[in-house]
Design a protein around this motif. Structure first.
Motif, PDB file in Angstrom:
ATOM      1  N   MET A 113       0.838  -1.198   0.000  1.00 12.87           N
ATOM      2  CA  MET A 113       0.000   0.000   0.000  1.00 12.87           C
ATOM      3  C   MET A 113       0.866   1.238   0.000  1.00 12.87           C
ATOM      4  SD  MET A 113      -0.984  -0.431   3.862  1.00 12.87           S
ATOM      5  CE  MET A 113      -0.393  -2.080   3.625  1.00 12.87           C
ATOM      6  N   LEU A 114       0.202   2.358  -0.149  1.00 11.74           N
ATOM      7  CA  LEU A 114       0.897   3.642  -0.130  1.00 11.74           C
ATOM      8  C   LEU A 114       0.621   4.325   1.189  1.00 11.74           C
ATOM      9  CD1 LEU A 114      -0.174   4.497  -3.724  1.00 11.74           C
ATOM     10  CD2 LEU A 114       2.201   4.309  -2.978  1.00 11.74           C
ATOM     11  N   VAL A 115       1.666   4.835   1.812  1.00  8.55           N
ATOM     12  CA  VAL A 115       1.478   5.488   3.110  1.00  8.55           C
ATOM     13  C   VAL A 115       2.290   6.775   3.181  1.00  8.55           C
ATOM     14  CG1 VAL A 115       1.105   3.301   4.304  1.00  8.55           C
ATOM     15  CG2 VAL A 115       3.407   4.281   4.236  1.00  8.55           C
ATOM     16  N   GLU A 116       1.811   7.681   4.002  1.00  3.23           N
ATOM     17  CA  GLU A 116       2.601   8.868   4.353  1.00  3.23           C
ATOM     18  C   GLU A 116       3.547   8.484   5.485  1.00  3.23           C
ATOM     19  OE1 GLU A 116       0.752  12.614   5.371  1.00  3.23           O
ATOM     20  OE2 GLU A 116      -0.877  12.253   3.965  1.00  3.23           O
ATOM     21  N   PRO A 117       4.685   9.175   5.594  1.00  2.00           N
ATOM     22  CA  PRO A 117       5.636   8.832   6.668  1.00  2.00           C
ATOM     23  C   PRO A 117       5.006   8.896   8.057  1.00  2.00           C
ATOM     24  CG  PRO A 117       6.635  10.419   5.161  1.00  2.00           C
ATOM     25  CD  PRO A 117       5.221  10.226   4.698  1.00  2.00           C
ATOM     26  N   ARG A 118       4.102   9.834   8.262  1.00  2.00           N
ATOM     27  CA  ARG A 118       3.579  10.018   9.626  1.00  2.00           C
ATOM     28  C   ARG A 118       2.482   9.018   9.988  1.00  2.00           C
ATOM     29  NH1 ARG A 118      -0.451  15.267   9.395  1.00  2.00           N
ATOM     30  NH2 ARG A 118      -1.006  15.118   7.205  1.00  2.00           N
ATOM     31  N   TRP A 119       1.999   8.262   9.056  1.00  2.00           N
ATOM     32  CA  TRP A 119       0.897   7.352   9.375  1.00  2.00           C
ATOM     33  C   TRP A 119       1.343   6.266  10.332  1.00  2.00           C
ATOM     34  CZ3 TRP A 119      -2.088   6.220   4.149  1.00  2.00           C
ATOM     35  CH2 TRP A 119      -2.694   7.414   3.727  1.00  2.00           C
ATOM     36  N   SER A 120       0.556   6.073  11.368  1.00  2.00           N
ATOM     37  CA  SER A 120       0.907   5.020  12.322  1.00  2.00           C
ATOM     38  C   SER A 120       0.453   3.680  11.767  1.00  2.00           C
ATOM     39  CB  SER A 120       0.231   5.283  13.670  1.00  2.00           C
ATOM     40  OG  SER A 120      -1.162   5.101  13.563  1.00  2.00           O
ATOM     41  N   LEU A 121       1.066   2.639  12.281  1.00  2.00           N
ATOM     42  CA  LEU A 121       0.641   1.294  11.898  1.00  2.00           C
ATOM     43  C   LEU A 121      -0.833   1.114  12.253  1.00  2.00           C
ATOM     44  CD1 LEU A 121       1.157  -1.616  10.976  1.00  2.00           C
ATOM     45  CD2 LEU A 121       2.017  -2.110  13.278  1.00  2.00           C
ATOM     46  N   LEU A 122      -1.243   1.683  13.385  1.00  2.00           N
ATOM     47  CA  LEU A 122      -2.647   1.569  13.798  1.00  2.00           C
ATOM     48  C   LEU A 122      -3.582   2.175  12.750  1.00  2.00           C
ATOM     49  CD1 LEU A 122      -4.823   0.923  15.908  1.00  2.00           C
ATOM     50  CD2 LEU A 122      -4.395   3.177  16.921  1.00  2.00           C
ATOM     51  N   TYR A 123      -3.222   3.343  12.283  1.00  2.00           N
ATOM     52  CA  TYR A 123      -4.052   4.020  11.289  1.00  2.00           C
ATOM     53  C   TYR A 123      -4.160   3.170  10.025  1.00  2.00           C
ATOM     54  CZ  TYR A 123      -5.735   7.671   8.128  1.00  2.00           C
ATOM     55  OH  TYR A 123      -6.465   8.382   7.219  1.00  2.00           O
ATOM     56  N   VAL A 124      -3.045   2.634   9.597  1.00  2.00           N
ATOM     57  CA  VAL A 124      -3.039   1.828   8.376  1.00  2.00           C
ATOM     58  C   VAL A 124      -3.854   0.549   8.572  1.00  2.00           C
ATOM     59  CG1 VAL A 124      -1.537   0.429   6.909  1.00  2.00           C
ATOM     60  CG2 VAL A 124      -0.926   2.796   7.439  1.00  2.00           C
ATOM     61  N   LEU A 125      -3.676  -0.091   9.719  1.00  2.00           N
ATOM     62  CA  LEU A 125      -4.435  -1.323   9.975  1.00  2.00           C
ATOM     63  C   LEU A 125      -5.934  -1.049   9.945  1.00  2.00           C
ATOM     64  CD1 LEU A 125      -2.452  -2.962  12.937  1.00  2.00           C
ATOM     65  CD2 LEU A 125      -2.705  -3.898  10.627  1.00  2.00           C
ATOM     66  N   ARG A 126      -6.344  -0.019  10.656  1.00  2.02           N
ATOM     67  CA  ARG A 126      -7.787   0.226  10.815  1.00  2.02           C
ATOM     68  C   ARG A 126      -8.408   0.917   9.609  1.00  2.02           C
ATOM     69  NH1 ARG A 126     -10.540   0.231  15.403  1.00  2.02           N
ATOM     70  NH2 ARG A 126     -11.645   2.139  14.845  1.00  2.02           N
ATOM     71  N   GLU A 127      -7.769   1.991   9.167  1.00  2.00           N
ATOM     72  CA  GLU A 127      -8.431   2.843   8.185  1.00  2.00           C
ATOM     73  C   GLU A 127      -8.099   2.454   6.749  1.00  2.00           C
ATOM     74  OE1 GLU A 127     -10.663   4.684   9.487  1.00  2.00           O
ATOM     75  OE2 GLU A 127      -9.960   4.485  11.554  1.00  2.00           O
ATOM     76  N   GLU A 128      -6.938   1.882   6.530  1.00  2.00           N
ATOM     77  CA  GLU A 128      -6.569   1.513   5.168  1.00  2.00           C
ATOM     78  C   GLU A 128      -6.888   0.048   4.864  1.00  2.00           C
ATOM     79  OE1 GLU A 128      -4.824   3.782   2.740  1.00  2.00           O
ATOM     80  OE2 GLU A 128      -6.009   4.984   4.139  1.00  2.00           O
ATOM     81  N   LEU A 129      -6.696  -0.807   5.868  1.00  2.00           N
ATOM     82  CA  LEU A 129      -6.834  -2.238   5.599  1.00  2.00           C
ATOM     83  C   LEU A 129      -8.065  -2.864   6.238  1.00  2.00           C
ATOM     84  CD1 LEU A 129      -3.087  -3.243   6.022  1.00  2.00           C
ATOM     85  CD2 LEU A 129      -4.340  -2.970   3.890  1.00  2.00           C
ATOM     86  N   GLY A 130      -8.739  -2.133   7.110  1.00  2.00           N
ATOM     87  CA  GLY A 130      -9.963  -2.676   7.700  1.00  2.00           C
ATOM     88  C   GLY A 130      -9.750  -3.696   8.805  1.00  2.00           C
ATOM     89  N   PHE A 131      -8.552  -3.760   9.363  1.00  2.00           N
ATOM     90  CA  PHE A 131      -8.334  -4.625  10.537  1.00  2.00           C
ATOM     91  C   PHE A 131      -8.814  -3.882  11.783  1.00  2.00           C
ATOM     92  CE2 PHE A 131      -5.151  -6.479   7.657  1.00  2.00           C
ATOM     93  CZ  PHE A 131      -5.428  -7.828   7.812  1.00  2.00           C
ATOM     94  N   THR A 132     -10.140  -3.803  11.921  1.00  2.00           N
ATOM     95  CA  THR A 132     -10.676  -2.940  12.973  1.00  2.00           C
ATOM     96  C   THR A 132     -10.737  -3.614  14.341  1.00  2.00           C
ATOM     97  OG1 THR A 132     -12.888  -3.549  12.277  1.00  2.00           O
ATOM     98  CG2 THR A 132     -12.014  -1.477  11.419  1.00  2.00           C
TER      99      THR A 132
END
Lengths: 211, 777, 325
Positions: A68-87
């Protein structure tokens, strides 16, 4: 219920409509072939990612690779929940002070909110979804059910990951070790006594070979 | 599906309770088969697998993320808001504030004083000034940081003790007194003159924050004129009515979905400004909006347990008769009317027999976030004062503290007009049975003689309590549907806030119909598809919803038996339900399978509607409690370690022992927080800002702060007068006596009275240096 | 949520030094302090330089002379669980085990623990205080319950590290890499008190990073310990802490080190109290005497006078405990 395909579709659908870049790229997160070579070439990654720009990363989550594409500041939590749906992995504070976002990184409990997504490449990430076999619960999850080790359930995925991490390191923990092991996970409902019982039960279940 | 497969819906061989004729109340349960057992929660799978979708997990297509700009000053006027830079930032889709045209809606913390969603006068740090919706949460916050606001900073009040000083600024035109309440019975003057011992002490509990693990917030989405809100809430109907009123919408056009929610403890009984702001941003952008606050914001703007300073004067005779209690309290609900003194005198009025009681409470404004109800409003504060006072009185007259309490147990509610009796009170048993189970007498002797431990002293303490409410009340409507295959669906509007409501309600259906608990599917907490319910709070959900659910299940049974009677050509009163069959009680050969009942097959479903009946007249339904604890105090460092706790509770019938014990331990844990670690700290002398607005500086108890040994001993007295399930509330009494019990144990260990919360080395080691128990150093 | 920053993954120590020398770069190791500071806007940065890919910084090696070199990226968990550290430097292992929470110990590094920013709630909060370049220390007239009783001078923070006092009792040194090459600084001199410079916590100059902590071989027969008192039993900084090391010969103290946490803006060594112990039998009387001497120069603020009896009690208790161990 937690098949990766579902997650993939969910985040993809969102990605398609969400950002200009993704619209043109036509994909949010892609599952690439299962495991294999991981970890970035250090030379290549020494390049600077500018603030606000996105870079492609590959994360290994519950045994599956996600690009996936991420900004440097994105936390792993943000990516898991908001980008990948691992809620299942919850946000309770965003600052490493509650434990709701606990995941395993290379088998060790850590806070996903205090880990940058760009720093989570080349490691194994395990979330509560990763403890399941299809729709069947893993031993720690089963023990939590049996001992009613939660009330509202919001801190629960984090508690479960803390216990899972503890048992991987110490398969037969004492009550003292369990109390220590979950001391980085707040439970405002105060289910601690049942969480401790569940952790002991999970250790027994794991020892007896339950998977 | 064949016969045997169908049968797996039902428990075999268990006779279900009798079915009363329509319109008649059922008899109290005698022996129960499901109710009262320890079964894991019906939604445990969802909660441990992560499939439970909490409102903060909701992710809709095209959803935007919102963030709120809040006033950084405790008291300030907004002179100008410049959002131009924010509006042009990447991903930003809407910016609203008090100066945009579409935000002119009223808001109130309580009806007396109306304010606006973005009010130009900010009376507490954290009041809403502007809000942004953007494509990512990071972008929303970038935009919030880019908004510039010009404030006129005003003088502030950070301590309730200074609120009424003539030099203090006025928060509202009518002055800084939100309300004053007075109560009196008998003659306290005469009471004190009869007393052998009179003590007069001042106690204080600090402001405590709710801090549920799920943050406050919602997702809002419009379909033309219909608004749908997924909110982390304790009740969907209370959110619906308030939002409809604010936005001027018909109730039918506001759908609120609650489902899972990550804790509330009173702070999510009502919507927040965040709910309105999310709806406004969603309207403006034509897209769904998720607005969840950050943890830091929840410290400022979504409620608290008010700090209270309480003076209590008490008189007792040498034989242990209480002769008079005089209580005054100044507390603050913050910057708006928010019931800062609500129920804070109730235990003084009602817990112990005392003919002469006088109370006066004063709620004043300060520049801090308004309080919201917090688990047993007023009660833990009052217990901190009253229960320490009882201990002190007992010592003065040389009586065991439990004996003194036992001497003063009322059977009726003195605090209410006409002294109505309690339907049941187990206070006596809570104290006496609890003392036995705890080993009070031995522990009391051992602890006070524990000189051999050197500078680490042990002590034991007790405190008791009742909870003002806990009986539940109408209205509640529940629906039970029996499908043609014999499976069952329960439909109720109440939320399960973590107390196990869904599980208990399932058990009631299971008890009445004999259907297996896991075969009952629940629909709940959705204003569009489930029945009206008041929010889950006040320890009333089980006694409120339970009887309605039982009535709905009974209605299903009555209809089923009536249909079966037609098939079997017999009188329905001769029939009963057994397993998956309707069977004659006279002739076991006369029977029919549920799925073969003609009336059911024809209609496809039997719908049973149940309503919560009225409470008994001129009687009071209250739960009672006593808690016991043992502590260890290091007299050199002021460290306190809680060794063990016992919660002994009379909450009527125990519906599910597993979830019951969990509640007891949870309440004790929260009480330990009040006793030992939690306090809001405002920068009172400089800026008025809250300095400990994060979960590191504001300390919730961890697994290492609760004792290794926690026990629960239910005093089970099914309260058949109270309601048709015999249960009283549990969620709040479990946290009322805890802090006081700890303080009493600390006193027993080292002879130092903890007048203020929290009990930390900050207080204790100075007090110990001044002199605690003789020879302690 | 955190404002934006650029990110650079350093491939080598040299690369990291170059990275933070440009602009106002910040080192990312465990990230548990950095990301919190950025979230709270304690400071901003345009460049986060990650050193987590530099393998050589993760090693814990025995040095030829019998000491130990701990790479800056060794995690707090690794230190608390290292058999070598537990055996030879028990105060360090104990201190590491008392840090924060299990997850933060798994993530946080020794370098980060030593270089973390102060935990003063004014400094961390929305207050433009002296240490952030403002014109006053809000703790002076404010809510100073957790502030210092020693060494306050314009600024009244307490040093947040548990491991630092433990390392100081063993005479540890920090190895520092910078644009001008490598240098070593004894940990006792690593921290900068406000009297010297109020906006700095360590001697690190622009472009410098800590690469390792080097411990000398432990003195034979040295007994050492760390004890921490806090309001909450997990996830809390010290209200008061003491790292203690004693060696006795013929029942009398020959070497003593007492270093406090939670007491001063830097780890606070009590040289007078150490000297007072030397030559004494470490019994309850000398413990009491030492404890009283330890706090004689304390200058409490309005709300933290409790720290005087607290430190007194703590030191007395620990001197007795360690001599009986």
């Amino acid at each position: 219920m937690s098949s990766d395909a579902d997650k993939h579709e969910c985040s993809c659908g969102k990605g398609l409509t969400r950002r200009q870049f993704l619209t043109s790229a036509g994909a949010g997160a892609l599952i690439v072939t299962a495991s294999g070579h991981l970890g970035k070439d250090q030379e290549a990654s020494a390049a600077v990612i500018k603030s606000g720009e996105e870079t492609k990363i590959t994360l290994l989550i519950n045994g599956k690779q996600f690009q996936m594409l991420v900004e440097p500041r994105w936390s792993l939590l943000y990516v898991l929940r908001e980008e990948l749906g691992f809620t299942a992995t919850k946000e309770g504070c965003g600052r490493g002070e509650c434990g709701a976002c606990t995941v395993l990184i290379d088998g060790m409990p850590r806070y996903a909110c205090m880990t940058l997504a760009v720093e989570a490449e080349g490691v194994e990430i395990t979330t509560v979804e990763g403890l399941m076999k299809g729709e069947d619960l893993g031993p720690v999850q089963k023990a939590f059910v049996e001992h009613d080790a939660f009330q509202c359930g919001y801190c629960t995925p984090g508690q479960i990951m803390a216990v899972e991490g503890l048992l991987r390191k110490e398969p037969d923990p004492t009550v003292g070790q369990i109390r220590q092991g979950v001391s980085g996970n707040l439970c405002r409902c105060g289910a601690y006594p049942h969480i401790i019982d569940a952790a002991r039960r999970a250790a027994e279940m794991k020892k007896s070979g339950a998977l | 599906m064949n016969e045997s497969e169908r049968n797996i819906y039902y428990l075999r061989g268990i006779p279900v309770p009798e079915t009363p004729p329509p319109g008649k109340d059922p008899a109290p349960w005698k022996k129960t088969d499901i109710v009262g057992t320890s079964i894991p929660r019906v939604d445990a799978y969802e909660r441990v697998s992560g499939t439970a979708r909490y409102p903060s997990d909701i992710h809709l297509p095209r959803m935007l993320y919102a963030a709120v700009l809040r006033c950084p000053h405790p008291h300030a006027e907004v002179m100008n808001v410049d959002t131009s830079a924010a509006e042009g930032m990447p991903g930003v889709r809407a910016v609203i504030s008090g100066i945009t045209s579409d935000t002119d809606f009223a808001w109130w913390y309580s009806k007396e004083i109306k304010t606006k969603i973005f009010d130009p006068l900010c009376r507490f740090e954290g009041e809403e000034v502007a809000a942004v919706a953007a494509e990512t949460a990071y972008q929303a916050w970038d935009a919030v940081r880019a908004i510039t606001v010009e404030y006129k900073v005003l003088p502030f009040i950070a301590e309730e003790s200074k609120s009424l000083d003539s030099s203090s600024p006025l928060l509202h035109p009518n002055g800084n007194t939100a309300k004053t309440d007075k109560y009196s019975r008998g003659d306290v003057g005469a009471g004190f003159s009869e007393a052998d011992i009179v003590l007069d002490e001042t106690y204080r509990t600090e402001c405590e924050l709710h801090m549920p693990m799920e943050l406050h917030g919602c997702v809002a989405s419009w379909d033309n004129d219909r608004l749908t809100i997924w909110e982390s809430a304790q009740g969907v109907y209370s959110i619906q009515s308030r939002i409809a009123e604010i936005l001027g919408l018909p109730l039918s056009k506001v759908r609120v979905i609650g489902h899972y929610m990550g804790g509330g403890f009173g702070s999510k009984l009502q919507p927040g400004k965040y709910t309105v702001i999310a709806a406004l941003l969603a309207k403006k952008t034509g897209r769904p909006v998720r607005l969840f606050l950050t943890r830091e914001e929840t410290f400022l703007a979504v409620g608290n347990r008010p700090p209270a300073t309480m003076q209590l004067k008490a008189g007792v005779k040498k034989d242990g008769t209480l002769t008079a209690l005089e209580f005054s309290c100044i507390a603050t609900g913050g910057a708006y009317p928010a019931n800062g003194t609500g129920l804070v005198d109730w235990l003084v009025r009602d817990l112990y027999l005392c003919p002469n009681v006088k109370t006066e409470t004063k709620d004043v404004y300060i520049n801090a976030g308004p309080s919201r109800p917090f688990r047993a409003p007023g009660h833990p504060q009052a217990a901190w004062a009253l229960e320490q006072m009882m201990d002190a009185l007992a010592e003065q007259i040389g009586m065991d503290p439990i004996e003194l309490r036992l001497k003063n147990i009322p059977s009726f509610s003195q605090g209410r007009e006409g002294n109505p009796p309690y339907t049941t009170t187990g206070l006596r048993e809570c104290l006496s049975e609890g003392a036995k189970a705890f080993g009070w007498e031995q522990a009391r002797k051992y602890s006070s003689g524990s000189k051999e431990n050197g500078h680490v002293k042990r002590g034991v303490g007790v405190a008791s309590a009742l909870w003002f409410a806990g009986g539940g009340n109408p209205p509640s409507t529940a629906v039970v549907k029996l499908f043609s295959d014999g499976s069952v669906n329960l439909n109720m509007g109440a939320s399960d806030i973590g107390t196990g409501t869904k599980t208990v309600m399932t058990m009631i259906v299971s008890e009445e119909l004999g259907v297996k608990p896991e075969m009952v599917q629940i629909e709940y907490a959705d204003t569009a598809t489930t029945q009206y319910a008041t929010p889950s709070g006040g320890s009333k959900t089980v006694p409120t919803e339970g009887p309605a659910v039982r009535a709905a299940a009974l209605s299903v049974k009555q209809q089923l038996l009536s249909f079966a009677a037609a098939d079997l050509k017999t009188d329905e009163s001769s029939l009963t339900l057994r397993g998956d069959e309707v069977i004659s009680m006279k002739d076991p050969l006369v029977k029919v399978k549920i799925h073969d009942v003609t009336g059911l097959k024809k209609r496809g479903v039997i719908v049973g509607v149940g309503y919560r009946g009225p409470n008994p007249e001129r009687k009071v339904v209250n739960p009672f409690a006593a808690q016991f604890c043992e502590v260890e105090v290091n007299t050199m460092t002021g460290e306190v370690r809680i060794i063990r706790f016992l919660g002994c509770h009379d909450s009527g019938r125990v519906m599910n022992r597993l979830t019951y014990d969990n509640q007891v331990f949870g309440g004790i844990t929260m009480g330990i927080g009040l006793a030992m670690t939690e306090a809001r700290i405002l920068d009172r002398d400089q800026t008025g800002k809250m300095v400990n607005r994060n979960l590191h500086d504001y300390k919730l108890p961890t697994s290492l702060d609760v004792p290794k040994e926690m026990k629960s001993l239910p005093i089970e007295k099914p309260d058949d007068t109270a309601n048709t399930i015999g249960a009283k509330g549990l969620g709040e009494p479990v946290t009322i006596p805890t802090a006081a019990a700890v303080a009493n144990a600390v006193y027993h260990a080292v002879d130092v009275r903890m007048m203020k919360t929290p009990i930390t080395p900050l207080q204790l080691c100075q007090a110990l240096e001044k002199g605690g128990k003789e020879g302690s150093k | 949520m955190t404002p934006g920053f650029s990110y650079r993954r350093a491939a080598s120590i040299k690369d990291a030094v170059t990275g933070i020398s440009e602009g106002n770069g910040r080192i990312l190791a465990g990230g548990t302090d950095l990301l919190g500071c950025l979230r709270d806007s304690v400071f901003t940065t345009n460049m986060v330089v990650s050193i987590t890919g530099i393998k050589e910084l993760k090693r814990i090696d025995e040095t030829p002379g019998g000491g130990l070199s701990i790479g800056a990226l060794a995690t707090i968990t690794e230190i608390s669980e290292s058999p070598v550290i537990r055996e030879r430097y028990p105060a360090l292992a104990q201190a590491a085990a008392e840090v924060a929470s299990p997850q933060l110990r798994n993530q946080g590094t020794i370098g980060g623990n030593l270089c973390q920013k102060p935990r003063c709630w004014y400094y961390r909060g929305e207050f433009h205080c002296l240490r952030k370049g403002g014109d006053r220390c809000y703790a002076v007239a404010g809510e100073n319950h957790y502030h210092c009783i020693f060494g306050g001078n314009g600024c009244y923070i307490v040093h947040p590290s548990d491991t630092a006092p433990a390392l100081i009792v063993y005479g540890a040194e920090a190895t520092i890499a910078g644009p001008a090459g490598m240098r070593k600084v004894s940990l006792e001199n690593f921290f900068v008190p406000p009297a010297k410079e109020v906006t700095k916590e360590t001697v690190l100059e622009a472009g410098e990073i800590v690469t390792a902590i080097v411990l000398p071989p432990p003195l034979a027969g040295l007994k050492s310990s760390y004890r921490k008192i806090r309001s909450r039993q997990s996830w809390d900084f010290a209200l008061a802490g003491v790292a203690l090391a004693l060696r006795t010969s013929n029942g009398r103290v020959t070497d003593a080190r007492i270093v406090l946490s939670g007491a001063a803006p830097v780890p606070w060594r009590l040289v007078d109290a150490e000297n007072a112990l030397i030559g004494k039998v470490p019994d309850p009387d000398s413990a009491k005497y030492t404890a009283a001497l330890s706090v004689k120069d304390a200058q409490p603020l309005k709300h933290n006078a409790y720290k005087i009896p607290l430190f007194k009690g703590l030191i007395e208790e620990e001197v007795v405990n360690i001599s009986q161990a």
